[in-house]
Write a protein that holds these residues in place. Structure first.
Motif, PDB file in Angstrom:
ATOM      1  N   GLU A  86       8.719  -1.680 -14.709  1.00  0.00           N
ATOM      2  CA  GLU A  86       8.463  -0.337 -15.234  1.00  0.00           C
ATOM      3  C   GLU A  86       7.864   0.560 -14.154  1.00  0.00           C
ATOM      4  OE1 GLU A  86       8.546   2.487 -18.350  1.00  0.00           O
ATOM      5  OE2 GLU A  86       9.180   0.386 -18.511  1.00  0.00           O
ATOM      6  N   LEU A  87       6.997   0.005 -13.332  1.00  0.00           N
ATOM      7  CA  LEU A  87       6.371   0.794 -12.280  1.00  0.00           C
ATOM      8  C   LEU A  87       7.365   1.133 -11.171  1.00  0.00           C
ATOM      9  CD1 LEU A  87       2.844  -0.849 -11.970  1.00  0.00           C
ATOM     10  CD2 LEU A  87       3.632   0.980 -13.468  1.00  0.00           C
ATOM     11  N   ILE A  88       8.267   0.213 -10.868  1.00  0.00           N
ATOM     12  CA  ILE A  88       9.296   0.522  -9.881  1.00  0.00           C
ATOM     13  C   ILE A  88      10.210   1.622 -10.403  1.00  0.00           C
ATOM     14  CG2 ILE A  88      11.298  -0.394  -8.653  1.00  0.00           C
ATOM     15  CD1 ILE A  88       9.851  -3.024  -8.412  1.00  0.00           C
ATOM     16  N   ALA A  89      10.564   1.552 -11.677  1.00  0.00           N
ATOM     17  CA  ALA A  89      11.401   2.598 -12.273  1.00  0.00           C
ATOM     18  C   ALA A  89      10.684   3.939 -12.264  1.00  0.00           C
ATOM     19  CB  ALA A  89      11.782   2.206 -13.703  1.00  0.00           C
ATOM     20  N   MET A  90       9.381   3.931 -12.542  1.00  0.00           N
ATOM     21  CA  MET A  90       8.605   5.169 -12.509  1.00  0.00           C
ATOM     22  C   MET A  90       8.641   5.810 -11.126  1.00  0.00           C
ATOM     23  SD  MET A  90       5.112   4.600 -14.689  1.00  0.00           S
ATOM     24  CE  MET A  90       4.509   6.199 -14.101  1.00  0.00           C
ATOM     25  N   ALA A  91       8.331   5.005 -10.109  1.00  0.00           N
ATOM     26  CA  ALA A  91       8.297   5.541  -8.749  1.00  0.00           C
ATOM     27  C   ALA A  91       9.677   6.013  -8.314  1.00  0.00           C
ATOM     28  CB  ALA A  91       7.762   4.484  -7.791  1.00  0.00           C
ATOM     29  N   ALA A  92      10.702   5.240  -8.639  1.00  0.00           N
ATOM     30  CA  ALA A  92      12.062   5.615  -8.260  1.00  0.00           C
ATOM     31  C   ALA A  92      12.482   6.897  -8.958  1.00  0.00           C
ATOM     32  CB  ALA A  92      13.025   4.478  -8.603  1.00  0.00           C
ATOM     33  N   GLY A  93      12.173   6.995 -10.248  1.00  0.00           N
ATOM     34  CA  GLY A  93      12.500   8.212 -10.974  1.00  0.00           C
ATOM     35  C   GLY A  93      11.751   9.409 -10.434  1.00  0.00           C
TER      36      GLY A  93
ATOM     37  N   ALA B  99       0.876   9.280  -6.190  1.00  0.00           N
ATOM     38  CA  ALA B  99       1.248  10.684  -6.028  1.00  0.00           C
ATOM     39  C   ALA B  99       2.183  11.153  -7.139  1.00  0.00           C
ATOM     40  CB  ALA B  99       1.912  10.886  -4.667  1.00  0.00           C
ATOM     41  N   LEU B 100       3.032  10.259  -7.642  1.00  0.00           N
ATOM     42  CA  LEU B 100       4.085  10.673  -8.566  1.00  0.00           C
ATOM     43  C   LEU B 100       3.790  10.384 -10.036  1.00  0.00           C
ATOM     44  CD1 LEU B 100       7.200   9.412  -6.561  1.00  0.00           C
ATOM     45  CD2 LEU B 100       6.388  11.771  -6.765  1.00  0.00           C
ATOM     46  N   ALA B 101       2.819   9.526 -10.319  1.00  0.00           N
ATOM     47  CA  ALA B 101       2.678   8.972 -11.666  1.00  0.00           C
ATOM     48  C   ALA B 101       2.465  10.027 -12.747  1.00  0.00           C
ATOM     49  CB  ALA B 101       1.541   7.954 -11.697  1.00  0.00           C
ATOM     50  N   ALA B 102       1.555  10.968 -12.545  1.00  0.00           N
ATOM     51  CA  ALA B 102       1.278  11.962 -13.580  1.00  0.00           C
ATOM     52  C   ALA B 102       2.479  12.884 -13.788  1.00  0.00           C
ATOM     53  CB  ALA B 102       0.043  12.785 -13.218  1.00  0.00           C
ATOM     54  N   VAL B 103       3.160  13.231 -12.709  1.00  0.00           N
ATOM     55  CA  VAL B 103       4.366  14.058 -12.814  1.00  0.00           C
ATOM     56  C   VAL B 103       5.417  13.341 -13.651  1.00  0.00           C
ATOM     57  CG1 VAL B 103       6.247  15.129 -11.513  1.00  0.00           C
ATOM     58  CG2 VAL B 103       3.910  15.201 -10.619  1.00  0.00           C
ATOM     59  N   VAL B 104       5.604  12.063 -13.371  1.00  0.00           N
ATOM     60  CA  VAL B 104       6.616  11.286 -14.093  1.00  0.00           C
ATOM     61  C   VAL B 104       6.239  11.127 -15.557  1.00  0.00           C
ATOM     62  CG1 VAL B 104       7.724   9.036 -14.277  1.00  0.00           C
ATOM     63  CG2 VAL B 104       7.391  10.071 -12.033  1.00  0.00           C
TER      64      VAL B 104
ATOM     65  N   PRO C 258       0.814  -1.226   0.000  1.00  0.00           N
ATOM     66  CA  PRO C 258       0.000   0.000   0.000  1.00  0.00           C
ATOM     67  C   PRO C 258       0.844   1.271   0.000  1.00  0.00           C
ATOM     68  CG  PRO C 258      -0.910  -1.598   1.528  1.00  0.00           C
ATOM     69  CD  PRO C 258       0.410  -2.152   1.074  1.00  0.00           C
ATOM     70  N   ALA C 259       1.969   1.267   0.702  1.00  0.00           N
ATOM     71  CA  ALA C 259       2.825   2.451   0.742  1.00  0.00           C
ATOM     72  C   ALA C 259       3.399   2.755  -0.639  1.00  0.00           C
ATOM     73  CB  ALA C 259       3.955   2.254   1.752  1.00  0.00           C
ATOM     74  N   PHE C 260       3.794   1.707  -1.366  1.00  0.00           N
ATOM     75  CA  PHE C 260       4.316   1.909  -2.720  1.00  0.00           C
ATOM     76  C   PHE C 260       3.222   2.391  -3.660  1.00  0.00           C
ATOM     77  CE2 PHE C 260       5.176   0.317  -7.022  1.00  0.00           C
ATOM     78  CZ  PHE C 260       6.421   0.894  -7.272  1.00  0.00           C
ATOM     79  N   GLU C 261       2.035   1.812  -3.541  1.00  0.00           N
ATOM     80  CA  GLU C 261       0.932   2.210  -4.413  1.00  0.00           C
ATOM     81  C   GLU C 261       0.542   3.670  -4.184  1.00  0.00           C
ATOM     82  OE1 GLU C 261      -2.153  -0.589  -3.679  1.00  0.00           O
ATOM     83  OE2 GLU C 261      -1.361  -2.065  -5.101  1.00  0.00           O
ATOM     84  N   ARG C 262       0.555   4.109  -2.940  1.00  0.00           N
ATOM     85  CA  ARG C 262       0.216   5.504  -2.652  1.00  0.00           C
ATOM     86  C   ARG C 262       1.291   6.444  -3.205  1.00  0.00           C
ATOM     87  NH1 ARG C 262      -2.808   8.975   0.257  1.00  0.00           N
ATOM     88  NH2 ARG C 262      -1.754  10.749   1.225  1.00  0.00           N
ATOM     89  N   LEU C 263       2.544   6.080  -3.015  1.00  0.00           N
ATOM     90  CA  LEU C 263       3.617   6.907  -3.562  1.00  0.00           C
ATOM     91  C   LEU C 263       3.529   6.959  -5.084  1.00  0.00           C
ATOM     92  CD1 LEU C 263       6.261   8.513  -2.911  1.00  0.00           C
ATOM     93  CD2 LEU C 263       7.473   6.387  -3.441  1.00  0.00           C
TER      94      LEU C 263
ATOM     95  N   GLY D 189      14.420  15.270 -11.468  1.00  0.00           N
ATOM     96  CA  GLY D 189      15.329  15.333 -12.604  1.00  0.00           C
ATOM     97  C   GLY D 189      14.642  15.216 -13.940  1.00  0.00           C
ATOM     98  N   GLY D 190      15.385  14.708 -14.922  1.00  0.00           N
ATOM     99  CA  GLY D 190      14.934  14.750 -16.309  1.00  0.00           C
ATOM    100  C   GLY D 190      14.120  13.577 -16.779  1.00  0.00           C
ATOM    101  N   GLY D 191      13.929  12.565 -15.932  1.00  0.00           N
ATOM    102  CA  GLY D 191      13.179  11.391 -16.337  1.00  0.00           C
ATOM    103  C   GLY D 191      14.030  10.136 -16.248  1.00  0.00           C
ATOM    104  N   TYR D 192      13.547   9.048 -16.811  1.00  0.00           N
ATOM    105  CA  TYR D 192      14.310   7.803 -16.776  1.00  0.00           C
ATOM    106  C   TYR D 192      14.314   7.168 -18.146  1.00  0.00           C
ATOM    107  CZ  TYR D 192       9.895   5.190 -16.667  1.00  0.00           C
ATOM    108  OH  TYR D 192       8.665   4.670 -16.989  1.00  0.00           O
ATOM    109  N   ILE D 193      15.280   6.285 -18.368  1.00  0.00           N
ATOM    110  CA  ILE D 193      15.478   5.613 -19.652  1.00  0.00           C
ATOM    111  C   ILE D 193      15.481   4.114 -19.416  1.00  0.00           C
ATOM    112  CG2 ILE D 193      17.068   5.246 -21.584  1.00  0.00           C
ATOM    113  CD1 ILE D 193      18.272   8.038 -20.845  1.00  0.00           C
ATOM    114  N   GLY D 194      14.735   3.394 -20.213  1.00  0.00           N
ATOM    115  CA  GLY D 194      14.823   1.944 -20.232  1.00  0.00           C
ATOM    116  C   GLY D 194      15.766   1.530 -21.338  1.00  0.00           C
ATOM    117  N   ALA D 195      16.929   1.046 -20.975  1.00  0.00           N
ATOM    118  CA  ALA D 195      17.963   0.671 -21.950  1.00  0.00           C
ATOM    119  C   ALA D 195      17.973  -0.837 -22.086  1.00  0.00           C
ATOM    120  CB  ALA D 195      19.329   1.197 -21.501  1.00  0.00           C
ATOM    121  N   GLY D 196      17.414  -1.333 -23.176  1.00  0.00           N
ATOM    122  CA  GLY D 196      17.274  -2.765 -23.363  1.00  0.00           C
ATOM    123  C   GLY D 196      18.586  -3.469 -23.638  1.00  0.00           C
TER     124      GLY D 196
END
Length: 232
Positions: free
Chosen positions: A119-126, A14-19, A6-11, A131-138
């Motif tokens: 992808e969701l963990i990267a979103m929340a962490a970013g 809060a951050l998803a639209a900004v990210v 629940p703590a991760f989902e709430r965070l 900063g400028g965002g995050y990159i998924g480098a395959g």
């Protein structure tokens, strides 16, 4: 772990639209062409543009696991690309977010709308780092996730027009609290707002107003922005 805490989902809510907005801005700035990275030098280059990055972690496609950079034996806490990300783990310890403190996370349970749970963990962490965002480098077998920490990467600017789309996309990924998702986007851009039962009134820059209406389940069902002539 058979679901996000629940703590991760709430965070995340809060951050998803900004990210997501920052990701769109990054995509316009950084070409996604053949790329190279030097994590010791903390650089990522694509399409002739080089930015400073740090290493969030990596997602292994076959195992469906997320491994934090600080837990990866090839890197560790002291690596130049990892040290700038340790604030995420510190926040996880303070707020009780296991996704930020568990070295390797089993995401085989995830069947949501994102490509994978990493992808969701990267979103929340970013989002925590800003900063400028995050990159998924395959790479063969998965993706490394890099955080763009470079002043040349432009920040997203306020625009009321894409708000409904941003909120809708954000809530599809983190559906826990849509009103929080909107409130955090507004706060990020220092846009004043007032919440009441079922709606949020927004005072737009330049003198206009916007109204967000939510249904009984808290979902955004209407967004109406009235721009003043000065803001056009």
């Amino acid at each position: 772990m058979s679901g996000f805490s629940p703590a991760f989902e709430r965070l995340g809510a809060a951050l998803a639209a900004v990210v997501l907005q920052q990701q769109e801005t990054l995509a316009e700035f950084l070409p996604r062409e053949d790329w190279s990275a030097d994590l010791t030098a903390r650089t990522y280059t694509s399409g002739g543009v080089t930015v400073r990055v740090s290493l969030l972690g990596s997602y292994a496609a076959n195992e469906r696991t997320w491994l934090w950079g600080w837990a990866n034996p090839q890197f560790g806490d002291a690596h130049p690309a990892v040290a700038p990300t340790l604030a995420i783990r510190t926040l996880g310890e303070r707020l009780g977010i296991p996704e930020f403190t568990t070295p390797e996370i089993d995401l085989s349970w995830y069947e949501g709308p994102a490509g994978h749970g990493g992808e969701l963990i990267a979103m929340a962490a970013g989002g925590v780092l800003g900063g400028g965002g995050y990159i998924g480098a395959g790479y063969d077998g998965g993706s490394a996730y890099l955080h763009v920490d470079d002043p040349q990467a432009p920040p997203a600017i306020w625009d009321p027009v894409p708000v409904p789309r941003l909120i809708s996309n954000a809530v599809s990924l983190f559906p826990r609290e849509p009103r929080l998702t909107l409130a955090r986007l507004l706060s990020h851009h220092t846009i004043p707002y007032r919440e009441s039962e079922g709606q949020t009134e927004v005072l737009l820059p330049g003198g206009g107003k916007a109204h967000a209406q939510f249904d009984g389940l808290g979902r955004l069902v209407h967004w109406d922005a009235e721009l003043s002539p000065a803001s056009l």
